[in-house]
Enzyme design. Structure first.
Site, short mmCIF file in Angstrom:
data_model
loop_
_atom_site.label_atom_id
_atom_site.label_comp_id
_atom_site.label_asym_id
_atom_site.label_seq_id
_atom_site.Cartn_x
_atom_site.Cartn_y
_atom_site.Cartn_z
N VAL A 205 0.84 -1.20 0.00
CA VAL A 205 0.00 0.00 0.00
C VAL A 205 0.88 1.26 0.00
O VAL A 205 0.66 2.19 -0.78
CB VAL A 205 -0.96 0.00 1.22
CG1 VAL A 205 -1.79 1.29 1.24
CG2 VAL A 205 -1.87 -1.22 1.18
N GLU B 206 -10.11 5.60 6.11
CA GLU B 206 -11.02 4.95 5.16
C GLU B 206 -10.49 3.59 4.69
O GLU B 206 -11.26 2.64 4.49
CB GLU B 206 -11.22 5.87 3.95
CG GLU B 206 -12.22 5.38 2.93
CD GLU B 206 -13.63 5.28 3.49
OE1 GLU B 206 -14.23 6.30 3.79
OE2 GLU B 206 -14.12 4.13 3.62
N VAL C 206 -11.12 -0.30 6.38
CA VAL C 206 -12.26 -1.21 6.18
C VAL C 206 -12.60 -1.27 4.70
O VAL C 206 -12.90 -0.25 4.08
CB VAL C 206 -13.50 -0.76 6.98
CG1 VAL C 206 -14.68 -1.70 6.72
CG2 VAL C 206 -13.19 -0.68 8.46
N GLU D 254 -2.71 -15.50 2.48
CA GLU D 254 -1.35 -15.40 3.02
C GLU D 254 -0.82 -16.80 3.31
O GLU D 254 -1.59 -17.75 3.50
CB GLU D 254 -1.39 -14.65 4.36
CG GLU D 254 -2.05 -13.29 4.31
CD GLU D 254 -1.06 -12.18 4.01
OE1 GLU D 254 0.15 -12.45 3.96
OE2 GLU D 254 -1.53 -11.05 3.81
N LYS E 13 -12.78 -5.05 11.48
CA LYS E 13 -13.54 -4.16 10.59
C LYS E 13 -14.98 -4.01 11.09
O LYS E 13 -15.56 -2.91 11.02
CB LYS E 13 -13.51 -4.73 9.17
CG LYS E 13 -12.10 -4.68 8.56
CD LYS E 13 -11.98 -5.54 7.33
CE LYS E 13 -10.60 -5.45 6.68
NZ LYS E 13 -10.37 -6.46 5.64
#
Ligand code: HSE
Length: 449
Positions: free
Chosen positions: A30, A144, A147, A205, A220
């Site tokens: 990310v 943001e 979740v 994973e 979440k």
């Protein structure tokens, strides 16, 4: 707390159009997508914010490691996250986990930075502490991406639905488990072999525990429930069951009901012990009819279905993970908090005024689908029906399959009306104790109908 003079000095220190300093903590999947887009879309972002966003540093464990995919000056990489967060207006935390992320976020806020985080575990465990620090330092806290990845869902709940009354949130918020359950449905294969396939394809994973045991979805769910019901809900408040016990037989049983099995995060208003309003927050596999909008969520996609008093049903759908999708949510937050830095003011802080009690799983109202292998002789159906009646559970449908010629066993499929989960679980225990019941082959909750 700052004095009024310090506060004024801080506000006035900003020259109109002066660059906003952005620090990035973490440069994994990310983080590297965020850094890339910050640089490549810099002109558009500056126009949208009203000031350029200047990337002043990226904290990583190994700053000397070559990162050819991230188009930034290598001198921006640093191992000193503690120092980096003291010289930024906006700090982006994408390292995940509780520590050191929590300490770095607190330190960043103490130094006047607004924070954008993708850290669901931290927000679900200790959100109120972070909100308090944001309040004390007059900065923003946005998350943001924590979740459902790219799906705009927190801001719609926190802002767009702030004038409505959210009654229920049903979410598919874990892509790994949705991929596995969807594959089991389309191939008929069992859980273990499907997880192996998901790992080989990069959807699961190497250690899939957080996903398949429901920890990721529970964090979440806690965040969604907190925002939807203006009540503090932490991961520890969430009843959690993963998908490891879902069998090929459960998936077949669902298919026979024209349903699919999904791992659902369910947040709803219920009646509490004292007859007042309370909330129930849970994560577990459940059958939903193929006609429900969530049933069409395939592969690793996420979706969140909201029922609000005035708006009625709402559905949000998209990619729940991955570098670019998560970066979309992070960048949206960066633009929002940066606009506040430019124009003054802040976004919404914590809203926990309702302070509703969170009830345990036993009090949740659910429906069960139960498949039983029973002796096929007179009186068995009456015994089975009595077990339900004795626990105050009303039966909606009973179906029998098979009969003599199949080892004198028949399959009974019972679907109940809504009852407390405690009553339904006690009914299943009682059924297991009946001589006439050879096996309780499948028990699955039913939602969405
Ligand atoms: N592991 C998560 C999923 C994505 O499978 O959806 C990050 O929350």
């Amino acid at each position: 707390m700052r004095t009024e003079t310090e506060e004024m000095a801080r506000t006035m220190a900003r020259e109109p159009g002066a660059p906003l300093r952005v620090a990035l903590l973490g440069c994994g999947v990310v983080g590297s997508a965020v850094a890339t887009k910050l640089v490549e879309n810099g002109d558009d972002l500056a126009a949208r914010v009203g000031a350029p966003l200047e990337l002043v540093g990226i904290a990583v464990r190994r700053p000397g490691r070559p990162r050819p995919d991230v188009p930034v000056d290598p001198s921006l990489f640093t191992a000193d996250a503690d120092e980096l967060v003291t010289r930024a207006d906006v700090v982006i935390e994408v390292i995940g986990g509780i520590d050191p992320a929590r300490g770095l976020i607190m330190r960043a806020m103490e130094h006047g930075a607004s924070v954008v985080s993708a850290n669901k575990a931290l927000l679900a465990e200790d959100g109120p502490t972070l909100y308090a620090a944001a309040d004390a330092n007059d900065v923003d806290l946005y998350y943001e991406a924590a979740v459902a990845g790219a799906i705009p869902i927190l801001r719609p709940i926190r802002e767009s639905l702030a004038g409505d009354d959210v009654r229920r949130v049903l979410g598919i918020v874990n892509g790994t488990t949705n991929f596995v359950l969807d594959k089991m449905d389309s191939t008929g294969a069992g859980f273990a072999e499907t997880v192996e396939e998901a790992q080989a394809l990069g959807y699961a994973e190497a250690d899939p525990t957080a996903d398949v045991e429901g920890f990721d979805a529970a964090a979440k769910a806690a965040i969604l429930a907190s925002l939807a019901f203006h009540t503090r809900v932490s991961s520890a408040d969430v009843h959690r069951e993963g998908i490891t016990e879902v069998s090929a037989a459960d998936i077949r049983a669902a298919a026979e009901m024209d349903s699919v099995v999904k791992l659902l995060a369910i947040c709803e208003r219920v009646t509490g012990d004292d007859g007042g309003e309370a909330v129930s927050v849970r994560v577990h596999p459940a059958m939903i009819p193929r006609s429900h909008p969530l049933a069409s969520v395939r592969e690793a996609f996420n979706a969140v279905f909201i029922e609000a008093a005035a708006a009625g049903p709402l559905m949000f759908y998209g990619r729940g993970a991955g570098g670019d999708p998560s970066a979309s949510a992070v960048l949206g937050d960066i633009v929002a908090v940066a606009r506040h830095k430019v124009a003054g003011g802040r976004g919404p802080g914590e809203s926990a005024y309702a302070d509703l009690p969170v009830v345990g799983m036993g009090q949740a109202l659910t429906r069960y689908h139960i498949s039983l292998d029973v002796a096929d002789r007179p009186g068995v159906l009456a015994q089975v029906a009595t077990a339900f009646a004795e626990h105050g559970v009303s039966i909606e449908t009973v179906r029998q399959q098979g009969g003599p010629g199949e080892g004198d066993l028949a399959k009974l499929i019972v679907v109940t009306h809504r009852a407390t989960d405690a009553a339904l679980a006690a009914t299943v225990d009682a059924l297991r104790g009946l001589d006439a019941v050879d096996d309780v082959a499948s028990v699955m909750r039913v939602e969405g109908s």
